[in-house]
Design an enzyme around this catalytic site. Structure first.
Site, PDB file in Angstrom:
ATOM      1  N   HIS A 264      35.033 -10.455 -20.399  1.00  0.00           N
ATOM      2  CA  HIS A 264      34.031  -9.592 -19.769  1.00  0.00           C
ATOM      3  C   HIS A 264      33.978  -9.841 -18.254  1.00  0.00           C
ATOM      4  O   HIS A 264      34.103  -8.902 -17.453  1.00  0.00           O
ATOM      5  CB  HIS A 264      32.665  -9.876 -20.417  1.00  0.00           C
ATOM      6  CG  HIS A 264      31.534  -9.067 -19.866  1.00  0.00           C
ATOM      7  ND1 HIS A 264      31.069  -7.941 -20.499  1.00  0.00           N
ATOM      8  CD2 HIS A 264      30.778  -9.205 -18.751  1.00  0.00           C
ATOM      9  CE1 HIS A 264      30.068  -7.421 -19.784  1.00  0.00           C
ATOM     10  NE2 HIS A 264      29.868  -8.174 -18.722  1.00  0.00           N
ATOM     11  N   GLU A 265      33.835 -11.084 -17.876  1.00  0.00           N
ATOM     12  CA  GLU A 265      33.731 -11.393 -16.451  1.00  0.00           C
ATOM     13  C   GLU A 265      35.040 -11.067 -15.726  1.00  0.00           C
ATOM     14  O   GLU A 265      35.038 -10.733 -14.541  1.00  0.00           O
ATOM     15  CB  GLU A 265      33.343 -12.858 -16.235  1.00  0.00           C
ATOM     16  CG  GLU A 265      32.016 -13.281 -16.884  1.00  0.00           C
ATOM     17  CD  GLU A 265      30.828 -12.376 -16.545  1.00  0.00           C
ATOM     18  OE1 GLU A 265      30.820 -11.777 -15.454  1.00  0.00           O
ATOM     19  OE2 GLU A 265      29.914 -12.255 -17.386  1.00  0.00           O
ATOM     20  N   HIS A 268      34.838  -7.611 -14.405  1.00  0.00           N
ATOM     21  CA  HIS A 268      34.092  -7.577 -13.136  1.00  0.00           C
ATOM     22  C   HIS A 268      34.968  -8.094 -11.986  1.00  0.00           C
ATOM     23  O   HIS A 268      34.985  -7.535 -10.897  1.00  0.00           O
ATOM     24  CB  HIS A 268      32.847  -8.456 -13.229  1.00  0.00           C
ATOM     25  CG  HIS A 268      31.734  -7.885 -14.067  1.00  0.00           C
ATOM     26  ND1 HIS A 268      31.132  -6.686 -13.776  1.00  0.00           N
ATOM     27  CD2 HIS A 268      31.104  -8.364 -15.173  1.00  0.00           C
ATOM     28  CE1 HIS A 268      30.160  -6.447 -14.666  1.00  0.00           C
ATOM     29  NE2 HIS A 268      30.130  -7.442 -15.526  1.00  0.00           N
ATOM     30  N   GLU A 303      29.783  -2.549 -14.724  1.00  0.00           N
ATOM     31  CA  GLU A 303      29.716  -2.879 -16.144  1.00  0.00           C
ATOM     32  C   GLU A 303      30.764  -2.088 -16.940  1.00  0.00           C
ATOM     33  O   GLU A 303      31.237  -2.548 -17.976  1.00  0.00           O
ATOM     34  CB  GLU A 303      28.298  -2.598 -16.658  1.00  0.00           C
ATOM     35  CG  GLU A 303      27.872  -3.377 -17.869  1.00  0.00           C
ATOM     36  CD  GLU A 303      27.904  -4.896 -17.703  1.00  0.00           C
ATOM     37  OE1 GLU A 303      27.827  -5.414 -16.569  1.00  0.00           O
ATOM     38  OE2 GLU A 303      28.022  -5.564 -18.740  1.00  0.00           O
TER      39      GLU A 303
HETATM   40 ZN    ZN Z   1      28.621  -7.683 -17.023  1.00  0.00          ZN
END
Ligand code: ZN
Length: 504
Positions: A264-265, A268, A303
């Site tokens: 997830h990170e 980003h 996101e």
């Molecule tokens: Zn996030």
């Protein structure tokens, strides 16, 4: 020096200050000893005030006037024009908010967070309620100062999701509910239990880190411009595209937390590392409303990238068909006798649950809708803080069919309201919806994309995302990015199709 060059030089200094604040924040969450917190708070407050004073100054107004005069007539999509325009928009809004209100909100946020930290484990919503009321009141004042036409929530959304409004969100949620609630009912009614006990065996943190980082690097995370640390709450933060850091949280008795957390990170981080070098230290990598140095255009767009890499890629069957053997080589005993299909199903289990951050892809958005509906009601006065605990249980029953036995697992579970972050929850659902739209567009544009992904070649996807999204920094609004890449604005259709195809 020209008008634009003077403007750009002044903004570059502000960006330096914002990046410095990010470094201090990163340090707070990863390295700082406990006794450092009071003085660190002062340091951050001083820098915040410096940025605010310099940004909202008459001098900035004159620089903007001169820069506007110089870029007039240039291509409306050029970075120069966009940098001046987005700075002017933020400047206009920031100048509308009285300094006293900013100060009061900062104080209430600090107090609110401290009270919430005590109230949550004590299951004592009544203790937190007065602080929440104060923050709702100040947020309404903030909305009035910023200005809005239809709903006070619109003014707060402006800070995080520039194209969004209460009315658009309500329509989006109606469409999502119409698709997700029947799907969830079919899954719950027809569900055979999915075995997942093997996920809870003992998984040493060092191997979790090694595997997750190996995948992050295959996705394209550049360790020459990044590093990975551990923290209580995973996050990504950047100090220009040259230094983009992330963290994850290791649970030795539950492996997916850290692994998917790092996927997830990484999403980003790829966004931040992919920003055009020409935008370094510019207005298009500075959020002057929120006072962050950041390359992504909105919370929801950011996101969309974390969710794309974590879910659309990292939770797909083809991903694990390729990588499960490697995971097993790190954990031969823990995953002995588990086959790839069992593993794939275990990390995509759907079950209504109490806690948002532990929710699966199908139920996650229902957790968000409940929160956003409450936020809108708090802001327009149709919902009272004193009714929240009750209302939370009623909405959980309606959407998910589960009732939290305590407020700790209910209305007190999230940190957001403890610091008056009203308007940030929609980003999670907007991100899910956008991620499916972007994937659909990438599949249309890149021939054989799924074959490349199945073979572990993530370069074509990352290059498409970089060319269409990452490199532009904050130059285009979320709606413009969607229009330019997919030919239409935000729509839940591709996301609902994705959920149905995967889970039905
Ligand atoms: Zn996030």
């Amino acid at each position: 020096m020209s008008g634009y060059a003077d403007f750009a030089a002044y903004v570059a200094e502000l960006n330096d200050l914002l990046c410095t604040m990010n470094i201090l924040t990163w340090d707070v969450r990863t390295q700082m000893p406990p006794e450092g917190s009071w003085t660190r708070g002062q340091q951050l407050a001083t820098l915040t005030r410096l940025v605010q004073e310099r940004f909202a100054s008459d001098h900035m107004g004159r620089l903007l006037d001169a820069a506007e005069a110089e870029v007039r007539g240039e291509d409306a999509d050029s970075y120069r024009v966009r940098a001046v325009r987005s700075t002017r928009d933020a400047y206009t809004i920031v100048r509308r908010v009285p300094a006293a209100l900013v100060g009061e909100l900062a104080v209430q946020r600090a107090v609110g967070q401290r009270v919430w930290e005590e109230a949550k484990p004590a299951n004592d919503f009544a203790r937190f309620a007065p602080n929440l009321k104060a923050m709702v009141g100040l947020s309404r004042e903030l909305a009035d100062a910023i200005g809005y036409e239809a709903h006070p929530y619109d003014a707060l959304l402006l800070q995080y999701e520039p194209d969004m409004s209460a009315a658009r969100l309500t329509a989006l949620f109606d469409d999502l509910k119409a698709g997700i609630l029947p799907l969830l009912k079919r899954i719950v009614d027809g569900g055979q239990p999915v075995a997942a006990d093997f996920l809870y065996r003992t998984y040493p943190a060092a191997q979790q880190r090694a595997f997750a980082l190996e995948i992050a690097r295959q996705f394209g995370y550049d360790l020459q411009r990044g590093r990975v640390d551990a923290s209580a709450h995973p996050f990504e933060i950047s100090f220009t595209r040259q230094d983009v850091r992330m963290t994850t949280r290791y649970q030795e008795n539950y492996m997916p937390g850290a692994v998917f957390g790092l996927f997830h990170e990484t999403g980003h981080a790829l966004y931040e590392q992919g920003v055009d070098p020409a935008l370094t230290r510019s207005a298009l990598t500075s959020d002057f409303l929120g006072q962050y140095a950041v390359g992504g255009v909105s919370f929801g767009t950011h996101e969309s990238q974390s969710r794309l890499w974590e879910n659309q890629i990292g939770r797909s069957r083809s991903f694990w068909q390729l990588h499960f053997a490697r995971l097993q080589s790190y954990f031969p005993e823990q995953l002995a006798g588990v086959d790839v299909e069992q593993f794939y199903r275990s990390v995509n289990r759907v079950r209504p649950s109490l806690i948002r951050v532990e929710a699966d892809e199908v139920t996650y958005n229902l957790h968000i809708m409940l929160r956003v509906e409450i936020e809108m009601g708090l802001l327009d006065g149709s919902i009272a803080v004193d009714d929240l605990s009750e209302l939370w249980r009623a909405k959980m029953t309606e959407y998910l069919g589960v009732v939290p036995p305590t407020d700790t697992e209910g209305v007190l579970q999230d940190i957001h309201w403890s610091s008056a972050q009203f308007g940030t929850f929609p980003a999670y659902t907007i991100g899910n919806v956008m991620s499916a739209q972007f994937m659909q567009a990438a599949r249309r544009d890149v021939a054989g994309l799924d074959d490349e992904l199945a073979a572990g070649n993530y370069t074509p996807l990352r290059e498409w995302l970089t060319a269409n999204i990452y490199r532009h920094g904050r130059a285009f609004s979320p709606e413009e990015l969607l229009q330019r890449t997919t030919g239409e604005g935000l729509t839940p259709r591709p996301y609902l199709a994705y959920l149905r195809e995967k889970y039905d």
